[in-house]
Design an enzyme around this catalytic site. Structure first.
Site, short mmCIF file in Angstrom:
data_model
loop_
_atom_site.label_atom_id
_atom_site.label_comp_id
_atom_site.label_asym_id
_atom_site.label_seq_id
_atom_site.Cartn_x
_atom_site.Cartn_y
_atom_site.Cartn_z
N VAL A 1 0.84 -1.20 0.00
CA VAL A 1 0.00 0.00 0.00
C VAL A 1 0.88 1.25 0.00
O VAL A 1 0.63 2.21 -0.72
CB VAL A 1 -0.92 -0.01 1.24
CG1 VAL A 1 -1.57 1.35 1.46
CG2 VAL A 1 -1.98 -1.10 1.09
N LYS B 1 2.71 11.61 -1.05
CA LYS B 1 3.75 12.61 -0.79
C LYS B 1 4.24 13.26 -2.08
O LYS B 1 4.65 14.42 -2.08
CB LYS B 1 4.91 12.00 -0.02
CG LYS B 1 4.76 12.14 1.49
CD LYS B 1 3.83 11.16 2.13
CE LYS B 1 2.56 11.68 2.64
NZ LYS B 1 1.71 10.66 3.30
N HIS C 1 23.33 27.04 12.56
CA HIS C 1 22.53 28.27 12.44
C HIS C 1 22.63 28.82 11.03
O HIS C 1 23.71 28.78 10.45
CB HIS C 1 23.06 29.31 13.43
CG HIS C 1 22.34 30.62 13.35
ND1 HIS C 1 21.07 30.78 13.85
CD2 HIS C 1 22.69 31.81 12.79
CE1 HIS C 1 20.68 32.03 13.64
NE2 HIS C 1 21.64 32.67 12.99
P1 FAD Z 1 0.86 -2.97 3.21
O1 FAD Z 1 1.70 -1.86 2.76
O2 FAD Z 1 -0.61 -2.78 3.32
O3 FAD Z 1 1.19 -4.16 2.22
C1 FAD Z 1 0.51 -5.38 2.28
C2 FAD Z 1 0.67 -6.03 0.94
O4 FAD Z 1 0.18 -7.37 1.04
C3 FAD Z 1 -0.14 -5.37 -0.17
O5 FAD Z 1 0.63 -5.30 -1.34
C4 FAD Z 1 -1.31 -6.31 -0.36
O6 FAD Z 1 -1.87 -6.24 -1.65
C5 FAD Z 1 -0.61 -7.63 -0.09
N1 FAD Z 1 -1.52 -8.73 0.25
C6 FAD Z 1 -2.50 -8.73 1.19
N2 FAD Z 1 -3.09 -9.94 1.23
C7 FAD Z 1 -2.45 -10.71 0.30
C8 FAD Z 1 -2.60 -12.03 -0.12
N3 FAD Z 1 -3.53 -12.85 0.40
N4 FAD Z 1 -1.79 -12.50 -1.09
C9 FAD Z 1 -0.84 -11.70 -1.64
N5 FAD Z 1 -0.65 -10.42 -1.27
C10 FAD Z 1 -1.45 -9.94 -0.31
N6 FAD Z 1 2.47 5.49 6.55
C11 FAD Z 1 3.57 6.23 6.86
O7 FAD Z 1 4.36 5.80 7.70
N7 FAD Z 1 3.81 7.42 6.25
C12 FAD Z 1 2.98 7.94 5.33
O8 FAD Z 1 3.23 9.03 4.81
C13 FAD Z 1 1.82 7.21 4.99
N8 FAD Z 1 0.94 7.68 4.08
C14 FAD Z 1 -0.13 6.93 3.74
C15 FAD Z 1 -1.02 7.45 2.79
C16 FAD Z 1 -2.13 6.72 2.42
C17 FAD Z 1 -3.08 7.29 1.39
C18 FAD Z 1 -2.36 5.44 3.00
C19 FAD Z 1 -3.55 4.62 2.58
C20 FAD Z 1 -1.50 4.93 3.96
C21 FAD Z 1 -0.39 5.67 4.34
N9 FAD Z 1 0.50 5.22 5.30
C22 FAD Z 1 1.60 5.96 5.63
C23 FAD Z 1 0.32 3.92 5.97
C24 FAD Z 1 1.23 2.87 5.32
O9 FAD Z 1 0.92 2.77 3.95
C25 FAD Z 1 1.04 1.53 6.00
O10 FAD Z 1 1.23 1.66 7.39
C26 FAD Z 1 2.03 0.52 5.46
O11 FAD Z 1 1.88 0.38 4.07
C27 FAD Z 1 1.84 -0.81 6.15
O12 FAD Z 1 2.74 -1.73 5.63
P2 FAD Z 1 2.45 -3.30 5.65
O13 FAD Z 1 3.70 -3.93 5.18
O14 FAD Z 1 1.90 -3.68 6.95
O15 FAD Z 1 1.29 -3.55 4.61
P1 NAD Z 2 -7.61 8.00 10.76
O1 NAD Z 2 -7.96 7.06 11.82
O2 NAD Z 2 -6.33 8.75 10.83
O3 NAD Z 2 -8.77 9.10 10.62
C1 NAD Z 2 -10.10 8.75 10.42
C2 NAD Z 2 -10.94 9.93 10.85
O4 NAD Z 2 -12.28 9.71 10.44
C3 NAD Z 2 -10.95 10.11 12.37
O5 NAD Z 2 -10.63 11.45 12.66
C4 NAD Z 2 -12.37 9.73 12.75
O6 NAD Z 2 -12.82 10.43 13.89
C5 NAD Z 2 -13.12 10.12 11.51
N1 NAD Z 2 -14.41 9.44 11.31
C6 NAD Z 2 -14.70 8.14 11.56
N2 NAD Z 2 -15.99 7.88 11.21
C7 NAD Z 2 -16.49 9.03 10.73
C8 NAD Z 2 -17.77 9.40 10.22
N3 NAD Z 2 -18.75 8.52 10.12
N4 NAD Z 2 -17.96 10.67 9.81
C9 NAD Z 2 -16.95 11.59 9.90
N5 NAD Z 2 -15.72 11.29 10.39
C10 NAD Z 2 -15.50 10.03 10.79
O7 NAD Z 2 -7.71 7.18 9.40
P2 NAD Z 2 -7.33 7.55 7.91
O8 NAD Z 2 -7.15 9.01 7.76
O9 NAD Z 2 -8.31 6.84 7.05
O10 NAD Z 2 -5.92 6.87 7.76
C11 NAD Z 2 -5.77 5.48 8.09
C12 NAD Z 2 -4.41 5.23 8.65
O11 NAD Z 2 -3.43 5.27 7.62
C13 NAD Z 2 -3.94 6.26 9.66
O12 NAD Z 2 -4.43 6.00 10.94
C14 NAD Z 2 -2.46 6.12 9.59
O13 NAD Z 2 -2.08 5.06 10.43
C15 NAD Z 2 -2.21 5.75 8.14
N6 NAD Z 2 -1.78 6.95 7.39
C16 NAD Z 2 -0.61 7.56 7.76
C17 NAD Z 2 -0.19 8.68 7.09
C18 NAD Z 2 1.09 9.33 7.51
O14 NAD Z 2 1.85 8.70 8.23
N7 NAD Z 2 1.36 10.54 7.09
C19 NAD Z 2 -0.93 9.19 6.04
C20 NAD Z 2 -2.10 8.55 5.69
C21 NAD Z 2 -2.51 7.42 6.37
#
Ligand code: FAD
Ligand code: NAD
Length: 467
Positions: free
Chosen positions: A42, A52, A443
């Protein structure tokens, strides 16, 4: 076809690929299974990296606009959405392709397909990849997480986006409703605001980024006010398609409902661990009440030879936490003494201004009855912040009153996500505020705000006379 491996890693995200690479570097025989053409998960395909890339462009647009106040005007920007999408996709392709290359260099066998456990030592990969069965000695479950969906938003297909759809950058909607003001809501609202959408954010709690120190969130609120409409204590209760758009009913917890016409809705109400369809029952494992796979300090599940890491194994759902756990699991499998026991896990919201924190925050200390002193350094007193035209930042140090030991660090301002690393190191090394205060910082830089906030814990920073 049947093969065998020492370590089977299911899921190739930052948890899974870090585990696979570490295990291979420790001399183990490793097979990594993921449904994408290359590792990345993901984070690289539809999370951290594409978001980003777009947030960098959003920051450029904001900086260009702000430059007018300093005597430099660029005029109205033109945005070529196709070129921007190609740029984002190229960044993703380069990074994921690089990970594929690293697999080959390390002799990690990468199998593309969906995996499902058939028993405690056997995984099947779906027929699309040839229907292989893989016998394993140890397994690491790293299947990550997926967007949580709201029933109220489920029915309207392509008009309601999740983060994956929003990052595809198909179009810039005129009016975008963001449901959920957490990490994703704030970051992607920032992207679409910069690209020209009229944005409304509805958040069910009383503010943005619930759980984050409100003092750190305040500058972000100030920056969004006037640019976006913010509705707190509100949620979506009904949704109706109106041709190309949607009519949304927003209901406030305190009573009162409002109808709002929008073009697209982004649902960002949290993510849930991905445990369905992976054959957990064949392993005899079950998720906990929150849907996570329970693990111990070594990241072992209830089955000693099956580990779980990353989003599927618990909060916080962050890429760097997943990678760290991946390395721990690999070391444990290789017979090394290792445990997941961080003193602090940093978190960064890449909004404008950025917000970053690690360790104990002021409100956590109050809730837990920890006696602390807070050092604050407002960026209005930072020479570097003023040269950047960014006096809206703040650096906070939370230190134990008796010892001066740094327990938490919080920052808001541009570059906060880079600056927090010093705070994490200070916490991990058990530094006291004086250690950081007496470390010479260059600085003029924003890093001086960490030094000066540390000075402020027990006295006064040179450039700020606090209470
Ligand atoms: P994942 O990255 O979710 O990877 C799991 C993989 O397993 C995927 O490729 C999936 O398709 C695969 N998979 C699942 N089941 C199977 C199966 N049965 N067979 C084969 N493959 C499978 N975190 C940060 O730290 N910084 C950020 O800036 C940040 N930004 C984010 C922005 C967005 C929009 C989102 C959605 C998330 C963001 N996150 C960020 C969170 C971050 O992406 C996750 O915490 C991280 O990817 C988790 O890593 P993971 O290895 O646990 O799993
Ligand atoms: P989140 O948990 O950060 O935020 C979800 C928000 O939705 C909360 O503020 C919650 O109160 C609100 N909410 C829940 N139900 C609602 C409703 N019915 N109506 C209105 N508001 C409601 O979850 P996210 O933003 O979906 O991100 C998921 C996770 O992915 C994050 O918790 C984080 O771990 C990861 N992530 C990290 C980054 C980063 O590190 N920069 C960026 C994106 C995502």
């Amino acid at each position: 076809m049947t093969s065998s491996t020492g370590v089977l890693v299911l899921g190739g995200g930052p948890g899974g690929y870090a585990a696979a690479f570490a295990a291979a570097d420790l001399g183990l025989d490793v097979t990594l299974v993921d449904d994408a053409p290359n590792p990345g998960g993901v984070c690289l395909y539809r999370g951290c990296i594409p978001s980003k890339t777009l947030l960098h462009v959003a920051a450029l647009l904001r900086d260009a606009e702000a430059a007018a106040a300093h005597g430099v005007a660029f005029g109205r920007p033109t945005i070529d959405l196709d070129a921007l999408r190609r740029h984002k996709d190229a960044v993703v392709a380069r990074l994921t392709g690089g990970l594929g290359q690293l697999c080959r260099q390390r002799k990690v066998r990468f199998v593309q397909g969906r995996g499902r456990f058939l028993g405690p030592h056997l995984l099947a990969v779906d027929a699309a990849s040839g229907g292989e069965e893989i016998a394993f000695e140890n397994a690491i479950v790293a299947t990550g997480s997926e967007p949580r969906t709201l029933d109220e938003l489920a029915a309207q297909g392509d008009l309601v986006w999740d983060s994956t759809a929003a990052l595809e950058l198909r179009e810039v909607p005129g009016r975008l409703l963001v449901v959920g003001g957490g990490y994703i809501g704030v970051e992607l609202a920032s992207v679409y605001l910069a690209l020209g959408s009229e944005v409304t954010i509805v958040e069910v709690t009383q503010g943005l980024l619930p759980g984050v120190d409100p003092e750190l969130v305040r500058p972000l609120l100030q920056s969004l006010k006037g640019r976006a409409r913010l509705m707190f204590g509100t949620s979506v209760t009904a949704l109706e398609r109106t041709g190309d758009g949607l009519m949304v009913t927003l209901t406030a917890a305190q009573g009162g409902a409002e109808s709002l016409a929008v073009d697209r809705v982004l649902s960002s109400v949290g993510r849930r661990p991905r445990t369905e369809g992976i054959g957990l029952e064949a392993l005899g494992l079950a998720p906990d009440a929150q849907g996570f796979l329970p693990v111990d300090r070594e990241r072992r599940t209830a089955l000693g030879h099956v580990f779980a890491i990353g989003d599927v194994a618990g909060q916080p759902m962050l890429a760097h936490k997943a990678s760290h756990e991946g390395r721990v699991a690999a070391e444990v499998i290789a017979g090394r003494p290792a445990a997941f026991d961080p003193a602090a896990i940093p978190a960064v919201v890449f909004s404008d201004p950025e917000i970053a924190w690690a360790g104990l925050m002021e409100q956590d200390a109050a809730e837990r009855g920890v006696d602390v002193r807070i050092g604050r350094f407002p960026w209005a007193a930072s020479g570097r912040a003023l040269t950047l035209g960014r006096s809206d930042g703040l650096t906070k140090i939370v230190a134990e009153r008796a010892s001066g030991r740094i327990l938490g660090v919080g920052l808001t301002g541009p570059g906060a996500g880079e600056l927090i690393a010093e705070g994490v190191l200070a916490i991990e090394l058990g530094a006291v505020a004086e250690d950081v205060a007496r470390t010479i910082h260059p600085h003029p830089t924003l890093s001086e705000t960490v030094m000066e906030a540390s000075e402020g814990v027990f006295g006064h920073a040179a450039h700020y006379y606090g209470r």
